[in-house]
Design a protein around this motif. Structure first.
Motif, short mmCIF file in Angstrom:
data_model
loop_
_atom_site.label_atom_id
_atom_site.label_comp_id
_atom_site.label_asym_id
_atom_site.label_seq_id
_atom_site.Cartn_x
_atom_site.Cartn_y
_atom_site.Cartn_z
N ALA A 78 0.95 -0.96 0.30
CA ALA A 78 -0.23 0.27 -0.15
C ALA A 78 1.09 0.98 -0.03
N VAL A 79 1.97 1.57 1.19
CA VAL A 79 2.54 2.56 0.65
C VAL A 79 3.27 2.88 -0.27
N SER A 80 3.65 1.60 -1.31
CA SER A 80 3.67 1.68 -2.48
C SER A 80 3.63 2.99 -2.94
N ILE A 81 2.33 3.76 -2.62
CA ILE A 81 1.36 5.22 -3.49
C ILE A 81 2.68 5.87 -2.78
N ILE A 82 3.18 5.92 -2.08
CA ILE A 82 4.18 7.76 -1.54
C ILE A 82 5.43 7.31 -2.72
N TRP A 83 5.93 5.50 -2.43
CA TRP A 83 6.97 6.37 -4.00
C TRP A 83 6.30 6.30 -4.84
N ASP A 84 5.05 5.59 -5.31
CA ASP A 84 5.16 6.13 -6.72
C ASP A 84 4.44 8.15 -6.71
N ARG A 85 4.45 8.56 -5.87
CA ARG A 85 3.95 10.11 -5.58
C ARG A 85 5.15 10.58 -5.95
N GLU A 86 5.92 10.28 -5.24
CA GLU A 86 7.44 10.85 -5.00
C GLU A 86 8.83 10.41 -6.38
N PHE A 87 7.97 9.55 -7.04
CA PHE A 87 8.99 9.50 -8.52
C PHE A 87 8.08 9.54 -9.49
N GLY A 88 7.01 10.29 -8.88
CA GLY A 88 5.86 11.02 -10.61
C GLY A 88 5.36 10.17 -11.54
N PHE A 89 5.17 8.57 -10.86
CA PHE A 89 3.92 7.58 -11.42
C PHE A 89 3.15 7.77 -11.16
N LEU A 90 2.74 8.50 -10.52
CA LEU A 90 1.26 8.56 -9.92
C LEU A 90 0.67 9.30 -10.53
N LYS A 91 1.41 10.17 -11.17
CA LYS A 91 0.81 11.46 -11.79
C LYS A 91 -0.24 10.87 -13.15
N GLU A 92 1.04 10.18 -13.68
CA GLU A 92 -0.27 9.48 -14.75
C GLU A 92 -1.07 8.29 -14.55
N VAL A 93 -1.28 8.16 -13.28
CA VAL A 93 -2.71 7.43 -13.43
C VAL A 93 -3.61 8.74 -12.66
N LEU A 94 -2.74 8.95 -11.83
CA LEU A 94 -4.13 9.81 -11.55
C LEU A 94 -4.59 11.17 -13.21
N VAL A 95 -4.44 11.09 -13.22
CA VAL A 95 -4.54 12.32 -14.93
C VAL A 95 -4.88 11.05 -15.91
N ALA A 96 -5.16 9.92 -15.66
CA ALA A 96 -5.59 9.10 -16.60
C ALA A 96 -7.42 8.77 -16.51
N PRO A 97 -8.35 8.77 -17.41
CA PRO A 97 -9.93 9.21 -17.85
C PRO A 97 -10.24 7.63 -16.63
N VAL A 98 -9.45 7.19 -15.36
CA VAL A 98 -10.21 5.89 -14.81
C VAL A 98 -10.30 6.19 -13.33
N PRO A 99 -11.70 5.88 -13.19
CA PRO A 99 -11.86 6.16 -11.88
C PRO A 99 -11.12 5.66 -10.97
N ARG A 100 -10.80 6.63 -10.24
CA ARG A 100 -9.87 6.65 -8.99
C ARG A 100 -9.84 5.41 -8.03
N TRP A 101 -11.23 5.36 -7.70
CA TRP A 101 -11.43 4.48 -6.56
C TRP A 101 -11.10 3.01 -7.75
N ALA A 102 -10.77 3.01 -9.15
CA ALA A 102 -10.97 1.63 -9.43
C ALA A 102 -9.21 1.27 -10.02
N VAL A 103 -8.73 2.16 -9.20
CA VAL A 103 -7.15 2.38 -9.10
C VAL A 103 -6.85 1.67 -7.41
N ALA A 104 -7.67 2.11 -6.95
CA ALA A 104 -7.25 1.97 -5.68
C ALA A 104 -7.20 0.27 -5.48
N LEU A 105 -8.63 0.38 -5.72
CA LEU A 105 -9.03 -1.43 -6.50
C LEU A 105 -7.96 -1.63 -6.92
#
Ligand SMILES: Nc1ncnc2c1ncn2[C@@H]1O[C@H](COP(=O)(O)OP(=O)(O)OP(=O)(O)O)[C@@H](O)[C@H]1O
Ligand SMILES: [Mg+2]
Lengths: 275, 324
Positions: A79-106
């Motif tokens: 779960a905390v690899s989310i923090i990693w993803d945020r720090e290294f930028g990859f999370l942005k790619e996911v957050l800007v994608a046209p997909v429901p974020r709850w599905a990303v969490a799932l």
């Protein structure tokens, strides 16, 4: 809906792929619990006597707890690899994608749960070495338990990590969440003999029901070889000496309930975050 | 028919007591290539993040493809593609896996996967490294992959935040060709930020931004016309600057040993200058005004392109270092 399923699958696959590439993580995931077991077997178990004298040695008592511990560490780490993803930028790619974020969490939740199941599977294989007899039913039940608690704990981690942006925060999580969750789960000492305050804390810790459930599952095919319960099931003996507190059905129900609630919480928190 | 694909009204974004974006107003029409030109910290990336629904504005309104970025973030995300300024790849995956991941998230039909992925990898010259982990890529290769990923699905609006920073001219040209082709074939609208003046010349319209405020919006040609003539650069003896100022009633700027000033028609001015200052002038250059000059005139300081690049390099290096 189709998009949501596709998203869950895509994120899940990434978790699985990146996990399989992190050799260090795979190795430590297997080595760490084995090390604990070895230490417990050689050290603590010779010095500790459990409630009364049921004839259950400490190693046997501890073994399900170690599986619970591994699932805890693995899930929170996923779960905390989310923090990693945020720090290294990859999370942005996911957050800007046209997909429901709850599905990303799932997707992430199921990814963490999958890794937990793999880990539990590896650890259950050493059961015969410490005198516990396995059966297909035990393995299946354990998978279900590992899935449920893996989902619950990964979701809990996501709910926390969704608003965190630094590694210091991660250290905080480890110190103030993971360690207490572990120590107060009944993995190391039985809840029935704990002092009232600890007992109260253990009762609200979902991991307590996981560990209790795992004991119900793992001991179910093994018979006592010593003590007053010789020839009868270990579960029965553990139950009457307070080493198992509840029934498997009760444990499973609680863990299922917690998994559902925490999954919703994780998805909700992740859904409503900003960059 | 021209329609506003991006509409921004009084947009403000504050981070604590820093005002990153300070009342921006702009419209971008369908099929335009719109450039955002400004120094470090001007608020370019922040504006893009607001338009891409990653950051909520403090006040004001912004709509992309007809959808409000705050009220309808999902619809906006469906309409856009984005190449970030900072890295956003997963370096534990291969180049191809990163692209596959993107194609899945953007719901590309699976029949298009192979062809599209191959196309963009060829465009950025990474086809041979498609199965390598991104971790093993150089900075420039990562940048190229990032751009390839942005071009994978064909969005209505493509945001490029300093897309070609640190890339060699050859790659830059290839990318520009592709972007322009996309615009021709699909009518893609491009919203980009840049430090490179040459690159800004590709834009149909440029907004010059400084300290979160837009100083001017126009086509590159019109902006340069604002300068009011050509730039004359001369060198000569010590008192020359003063003498020129008196003789022609112009504002002069000393840049090193050179003297810069503006003159309506440079070519016709040269013979007069030679006649008037024979023996004192060592060299004369006549320059068409550049966007750099425009920037200087609008903001009173240079865009610090040099400084910018080295800062960016440091930022990138710091990132690479942390990543290890
Ligand atoms: N998350 C944040 N928290 C606090 N301040 C921020 C944040 N993001 C940006 N800023 C500030 O907002 C201002 C504008 O930043 P922005 O990234 O938009 O600049 P930019 O024009 O993209 O610059 P560059 O050319 O360096 O990329 C800067 O002063 C920056 O420090
Ligand atoms: Mg920027």
């Amino acid at each position: 809906m189709r998009i949501a399923v596709k998203t869950i699958y895509t994120i899940w696959l990434r978790e699985a792929k990146t996990f399989s590439r992190e050799k260090f993580r795979v190795v430590s995931m297997i080595a760490q619990p084995l090390l604990y077991l070895a230490v417990v077997a050689k050290g603590i178990s010779s010095a500790v006597t459990l409630n009364g004298n049921a004839g259950i040695n400490y190693l046997t008592f501890m073994y399900p707890g170690i599986i619970g511990m591994s699932i805890l560490f693995t899930s929170i780490f996923s779960a905390v690899s989310i923090i990693w993803d945020r720090e290294f930028g990859f999370l942005k790619e996911v957050l800007v994608a046209p997909v429901p974020r709850w599905a990303v969490a799932l997707g992430k939740t199921f990814g963490g749960a999958t890794i937990s199941m793999i880990q539990a599977t590896i650890l259950i294989l050493i059961a015969p070495i410490i005198g516990i007899s396995l059966s297909p039913l035990i393995v299946v039940e354990m998978w279900i338990m590992a899935l449920l608690i893996g989902v619950a704990l990964t979701a809990l981690g996501i709910a926390i990590a969704a608003r965190m942006s630094s590694m210091q925060a991660f250290q905080m999580v480890m110190n103030f969440l993971v360690m207490p969750l572990y120590f107060l789960s009944g993995a190391m000492f039985p809840i029935t003999s704990a002092p009232p305050l600890l007992k109260a804390l253990m009762t609200v810790n979902p991991l307590t029901y996981c560990v209790d459930g795992l004991r119900n599952i793992i001991f179910s095919n093994t018979l006592m070889t010593a003590g007053p319960f010789v020839g009868r099931s270990v579960v029965e003996a553990a139950m009457s000496f307070g080493l198992i507190r509840w029934s498997l059905v009760f444990d499973m129900s609680i863990v299922t309930f917690v998994a559902v609630v925490l999954t919703a919480a994780g998805a909700y928190r992740f859904n409503n975050q900003q960059e | 028919m021209l329609t506003d694909v991006i509409h921004v009204e009084n947009l403000v974004k504050k981070f604590g007591n820093i005002t990153a974006v300070d009342g921006i107003q702009l419209d971008v029409q369908s099929g335009q290539i719109f450039g955002f030109l400004g120094p470090n910290g001007a608020g370019k990336s922040t504006t893009i993040k607001i338009l891409a629904t990653l950051v909520k504005p403090t006040s004001g309104r912004a709509a992309v493809a007809g959808f409000d970025v705050v009220a309808k973030p999902n619809e906006v995300r469906q309409s856009i593609g984005l190449v970030f300024q900072d890295q956003s790849l997963d370096d534990r995956l291969t180049a191809q896996e990163n692209l596959w991941f993107h194609a899945m998230l953007y719901d590309l039909p699976s029949t298009l996967f192979a062809e599209r992925i191959e196309n963009v990898l060829r465009l950025v010259d990474l086809i041979d490294r498609r199965h390598s982990l991104v971790r093993t890529f150089s900075g420039g290769m990562k940048r190229r992959l990032e751009i390839a990923r942005g071009l994978l699905h064909h969005p209505k609006v493509l945001f490029l935040d300093e897309p070609t920073l640190g890339l060699d001219p050859q790659t830059r040209n290839a990318i520009w060709k592709h972007v322009k082709a996309l615009r021709e074939e699909k009518g893609t609208t491009v919203f980009m930020t840049t430090h490179y003046m040459e690159e800004a010349e590709h834009c149909d319209k440029i907004a010059v931004i400084d300290h979160g405020k837009i100083q001017a919006i126009d086509s590159p040609a019109m902006l340069k016309r604002m300068i009011g003539g050509d730039t004359i650069i001369v060198s000569g003896d010590d008192g020359l600057a003063e003498s020129l100022k008196r003789a022609y009633n112009v504002e002069v700027q000393k840049v090193g040993s050179e003297i810069h000033f503006q003159m309506a028609s440079g070519a016709e001015f040269v013979p007069k200058l030679i006649a008037g200052f024979a023996g004192r002038v060592k060299s004369i250059q006549v320059k068409q005004p550049s966007l750099e000059d425009v920037f200087l005139k609008l903001t009173g300081h240079s865009i610090r392109a040099q400084e910018g690049t080295s800062q960016d390099q440091m930022r990138q290096m710091a990132q690479l270092w942390r990543r290890r």
